[in-house]
Design a protein around this motif. Structure first.
Motif, PDB file in Angstrom:
ATOM      1  N   GLY A   2       0.795  -1.217   0.000  1.00  0.00           N
ATOM      2  CA  GLY A   2       0.000   0.000   0.000  1.00  0.00           C
ATOM      3  C   GLY A   2       0.824   1.262   0.000  1.00  0.00           C
ATOM      4  O   GLY A   2       0.365   2.314  -0.448  1.00  0.00           O
ATOM      5  N   GLY A   3       2.044   1.174   0.493  1.00  0.00           N
ATOM      6  CA  GLY A   3       2.898   2.345   0.638  1.00  0.00           C
ATOM      7  C   GLY A   3       3.034   2.691   2.104  1.00  0.00           C
ATOM      8  O   GLY A   3       2.033   2.906   2.790  1.00  0.00           O
ATOM      9  N   PHE A   4       4.255   2.703   2.616  1.00  0.00           N
ATOM     10  CA  PHE A   4       4.489   2.941   4.037  1.00  0.00           C
ATOM     11  C   PHE A   4       3.804   4.223   4.502  1.00  0.00           C
ATOM     12  O   PHE A   4       4.022   5.299   3.950  1.00  0.00           O
ATOM     13  CB  PHE A   4       5.990   3.034   4.318  1.00  0.00           C
ATOM     14  N   GLY A   5       2.967   4.103   5.521  1.00  0.00           N
ATOM     15  CA  GLY A   5       2.307   5.260   6.092  1.00  0.00           C
ATOM     16  C   GLY A   5       0.989   5.625   5.450  1.00  0.00           C
ATOM     17  O   GLY A   5       0.322   6.549   5.907  1.00  0.00           O
ATOM     18  N   SER A   6       0.554   4.900   4.409  1.00  0.00           N
ATOM     19  CA  SER A   6      -0.686   5.225   3.714  1.00  0.00           C
ATOM     20  C   SER A   6      -1.826   4.350   4.214  1.00  0.00           C
ATOM     21  O   SER A   6      -1.844   3.138   3.968  1.00  0.00           O
ATOM     22  CB  SER A   6      -0.517   5.037   2.200  1.00  0.00           C
ATOM     23  N   LEU A   7      -2.788   4.954   4.916  1.00  0.00           N
ATOM     24  CA  LEU A   7      -3.947   4.200   5.383  1.00  0.00           C
ATOM     25  C   LEU A   7      -4.798   3.733   4.206  1.00  0.00           C
ATOM     26  O   LEU A   7      -5.271   2.592   4.176  1.00  0.00           O
ATOM     27  CB  LEU A   7      -4.782   5.057   6.331  1.00  0.00           C
ATOM     28  N   LYS A   8      -4.997   4.616   3.237  1.00  0.00           N
ATOM     29  CA  LYS A   8      -5.758   4.247   2.047  1.00  0.00           C
ATOM     30  C   LYS A   8      -5.075   3.106   1.312  1.00  0.00           C
ATOM     31  O   LYS A   8      -5.732   2.155   0.858  1.00  0.00           O
ATOM     32  CB  LYS A   8      -5.902   5.463   1.136  1.00  0.00           C
ATOM     33  N   GLY A   9      -3.750   3.174   1.228  1.00  0.00           N
ATOM     34  CA  GLY A   9      -3.005   2.120   0.564  1.00  0.00           C
ATOM     35  C   GLY A   9      -3.131   0.793   1.283  1.00  0.00           C
ATOM     36  O   GLY A   9      -3.241  -0.263   0.651  1.00  0.00           O
ATOM     37  N   ALA A  10      -3.131   0.815   2.627  1.00  0.00           N
ATOM     38  CA  ALA A  10      -3.261  -0.417   3.403  1.00  0.00           C
ATOM     39  C   ALA A  10      -4.613  -1.072   3.146  1.00  0.00           C
ATOM     40  O   ALA A  10      -4.711  -2.299   3.037  1.00  0.00           O
ATOM     41  CB  ALA A  10      -3.091  -0.115   4.890  1.00  0.00           C
ATOM     42  N   VAL A  11      -5.671  -0.268   3.050  1.00  0.00           N
ATOM     43  CA  VAL A  11      -7.007  -0.808   2.792  1.00  0.00           C
ATOM     44  C   VAL A  11      -7.061  -1.457   1.409  1.00  0.00           C
ATOM     45  O   VAL A  11      -7.495  -2.607   1.253  1.00  0.00           O
ATOM     46  CB  VAL A  11      -8.082   0.299   2.909  1.00  0.00           C
ATOM     47  N   VAL A  12      -6.608  -0.725   0.401  1.00  0.00           N
ATOM     48  CA  VAL A  12      -6.654  -1.246  -0.970  1.00  0.00           C
ATOM     49  C   VAL A  12      -5.758  -2.474  -1.114  1.00  0.00           C
ATOM     50  O   VAL A  12      -6.166  -3.496  -1.697  1.00  0.00           O
ATOM     51  CB  VAL A  12      -6.226  -0.148  -1.967  1.00  0.00           C
ATOM     52  N   ALA A  13      -4.543  -2.406  -0.583  1.00  0.00           N
ATOM     53  CA  ALA A  13      -3.602  -3.522  -0.711  1.00  0.00           C
ATOM     54  C   ALA A  13      -4.106  -4.762   0.020  1.00  0.00           C
ATOM     55  O   ALA A  13      -3.887  -5.888  -0.441  1.00  0.00           O
ATOM     56  CB  ALA A  13      -2.235  -3.111  -0.166  1.00  0.00           C
ATOM     57  N   GLY A  14      -4.774  -4.573   1.154  1.00  0.00           N
ATOM     58  CA  GLY A  14      -5.308  -5.714   1.892  1.00  0.00           C
ATOM     59  C   GLY A  14      -6.305  -6.506   1.064  1.00  0.00           C
ATOM     60  O   GLY A  14      -6.255  -7.739   1.012  1.00  0.00           O
ATOM     61  N   PHE A  15      -7.191  -5.796   0.382  1.00  0.00           N
ATOM     62  CA  PHE A  15      -8.188  -6.490  -0.441  1.00  0.00           C
ATOM     63  C   PHE A  15      -7.565  -7.057  -1.717  1.00  0.00           C
ATOM     64  O   PHE A  15      -7.966  -8.128  -2.190  1.00  0.00           O
ATOM     65  CB  PHE A  15      -9.339  -5.544  -0.779  1.00  0.00           C
ATOM     66  N   ILE A  16      -6.574  -6.362  -2.273  1.00  0.00           N
ATOM     67  CA  ILE A  16      -5.896  -6.889  -3.463  1.00  0.00           C
ATOM     68  C   ILE A  16      -5.162  -8.184  -3.136  1.00  0.00           C
ATOM     69  O   ILE A  16      -5.248  -9.179  -3.868  1.00  0.00           O
ATOM     70  CB  ILE A  16      -4.916  -5.845  -4.028  1.00  0.00           C
ATOM     71  N   LEU A  17      -4.436  -8.186  -2.014  1.00  0.00           N
ATOM     72  CA  LEU A  17      -3.700  -9.388  -1.627  1.00  0.00           C
ATOM     73  C   LEU A  17      -4.658 -10.544  -1.360  1.00  0.00           C
ATOM     74  O   LEU A  17      -4.402 -11.678  -1.786  1.00  0.00           O
ATOM     75  CB  LEU A  17      -2.859  -9.105  -0.376  1.00  0.00           C
ATOM     76  N   ALA A  18      -5.745 -10.271  -0.659  1.00  0.00           N
ATOM     77  CA  ALA A  18      -6.726 -11.323  -0.374  1.00  0.00           C
ATOM     78  C   ALA A  18      -7.318 -11.886  -1.660  1.00  0.00           C
ATOM     79  O   ALA A  18      -7.493 -13.105  -1.804  1.00  0.00           O
ATOM     80  CB  ALA A  18      -7.832 -10.772   0.515  1.00  0.00           C
ATOM     81  N   GLY A  19      -7.608 -11.001  -2.620  1.00  0.00           N
ATOM     82  CA  GLY A  19      -8.147 -11.458  -3.892  1.00  0.00           C
ATOM     83  C   GLY A  19      -7.144 -12.310  -4.662  1.00  0.00           C
ATOM     84  O   GLY A  19      -7.499 -13.353  -5.232  1.00  0.00           O
ATOM     85  N   ALA A  20      -5.880 -11.871  -4.680  1.00  0.00           N
ATOM     86  CA  ALA A  20      -4.845 -12.632  -5.382  1.00  0.00           C
ATOM     87  C   ALA A  20      -4.679 -14.017  -4.756  1.00  0.00           C
ATOM     88  O   ALA A  20      -4.600 -15.026  -5.470  1.00  0.00           O
ATOM     89  CB  ALA A  20      -3.524 -11.863  -5.339  1.00  0.00           C
ATOM     90  N   GLU A  21      -4.625 -14.071  -3.439  1.00  0.00           N
ATOM     91  CA  GLU A  21      -4.471 -15.358  -2.763  1.00  0.00           C
ATOM     92  C   GLU A  21      -5.651 -16.288  -3.048  1.00  0.00           C
ATOM     93  O   GLU A  21      -5.474 -17.461  -3.375  1.00  0.00           O
ATOM     94  CB  GLU A  21      -4.334 -15.147  -1.257  1.00  0.00           C
TER      95      GLU A  21
END
Length: 287
Positions: free
Chosen positions: A230-249
């Motif tokens: 998501g990018g260190f320090g980015s709350l928005k990035g953490a949210v988006v990356a969390g769902f992207i990673l879950a979808g990829a897995e």
């Protein structure tokens, strides 16, 4: 099959997001890789089960365990990190790793080394169709995540405490010079992040119907991967990356031609991102 995988991705991503957002808050303010965050996640699950056995009310147990997890995060900051903030960044990292290991051993002494079932009936009816099954547990997890993220958005963008957190993340020293109480603001960040971690621990314990002292080991690096993506320090990035990673897995594991285990996918994604976009999806930001 595709629709079912989307639902499973949404549930898995909800857990990743709750853990990673808290870790992002701490890193955004202090630039500390808070590995012990995963120990607080496990504490939330174990305490949630203990309180549920005592009260029989899952909502009360979940909220109390999350609050206690928040205070545990404050204690970690006050008695471990605060004393070494002026040192090299490697010092708090080593302390955090050692603290995480110590927490796991302490949990074994208190709760025992074995898995315990965490069976809860939410009285939420399952949604069953020919091609889709959504359980009551999954509905509950997604609802709690949505409520938590909406509350976090409100705190960060509509309150003076959230604005103070953003200011500290931008420049800790300058924020203090402007008269904002840095100590209280940092403790608030730890409380919120640890509250969300404890909440995630309870939700995972219920979803997997299992809690145990070492359940924080896998989330410790999954959350780190989400923060990097998501990018260190980015709350928005953490949210988006969390769902992207879950979808990829979820989709890659469902794909029969994919031979690697689920946990390897996170590291492959992180390596590829660091090769082509080291700043992460959104780069470093605070909102």
């Amino acid at each position: 099959m595709v629709l079912q995988n989307l639902v499973n991705s949404l549930v898995l991503g909800s857990v990743y997001v709750l853990i990673a957002v808290g870790l992002t808050l701490v890193y955004g303010i202090l630039r500390i890789l808070h590995i012990a965050h995963a120990g607080i996640y496990a504490f939330g699950a174990l305490m949630g089960l203990t309180l549920y056995k005592l009260t029989g009310n899952i909502l009360v147990s979940m909220i109390l365990s999350a609050v206690l997890s928040g205070f545990l995060g404050i204690l970690v900051y006050r008695y471990f990190y605060r004393k070494v903030l002026s040192e090299s960044r490697i010092v708090p990292l080593v302390i955090s790793i050692g603290l995480f290991v110590a927490m796991q051993d302490l949990y074994r002494l208190i709760w025992g080394p074995y898995k315990e079932a965490f069976s809860v009936n939410f009285n939420i009816p399952d949604i069953v169709t020919e091609n889709l099954i959504i359980t009551g547990d999954q509905i509950f997890i997604v609802l709690v995540t949505i409520i938590s993220l909406v509350a976090l958005y409100f705190i960060m963008n509509k309150t003076k405490w959230g604005k103070a957190l953003k200011a500290c993340a931008d420049d800790l020293q300058m924020t203090g010079a402007l008269g904002i109480n840095i100590e209280k603001t940092v403790m608030l960040g730890f409380f919120i992040g640890s509250f969300l971690a404890g909440l995630a621990g309870v939700l995972v314990g219920i979803y997997d119907n299992s809690v145990y002292p070492t359940m924080g080991e896998v989330p410790s690096y999954k959350a780190f991967v989400v923060v990097v993506l998501g990018g260190f320090g980015s709350l928005k990035g953490a949210v988006v990356a969390g769902f992207i990673l879950a979808g990829a897995e979820t989709f890659l594991v469902a794909w029969k031609g994919f031979l690697l285990p689920r946990d390897a996918i996170a590291f492959i994604a992180m390596i590829l991102l660091l090769m082509f976009k080291p700043s992460g999806i959104f780069g470093r930001e605070t909102g």
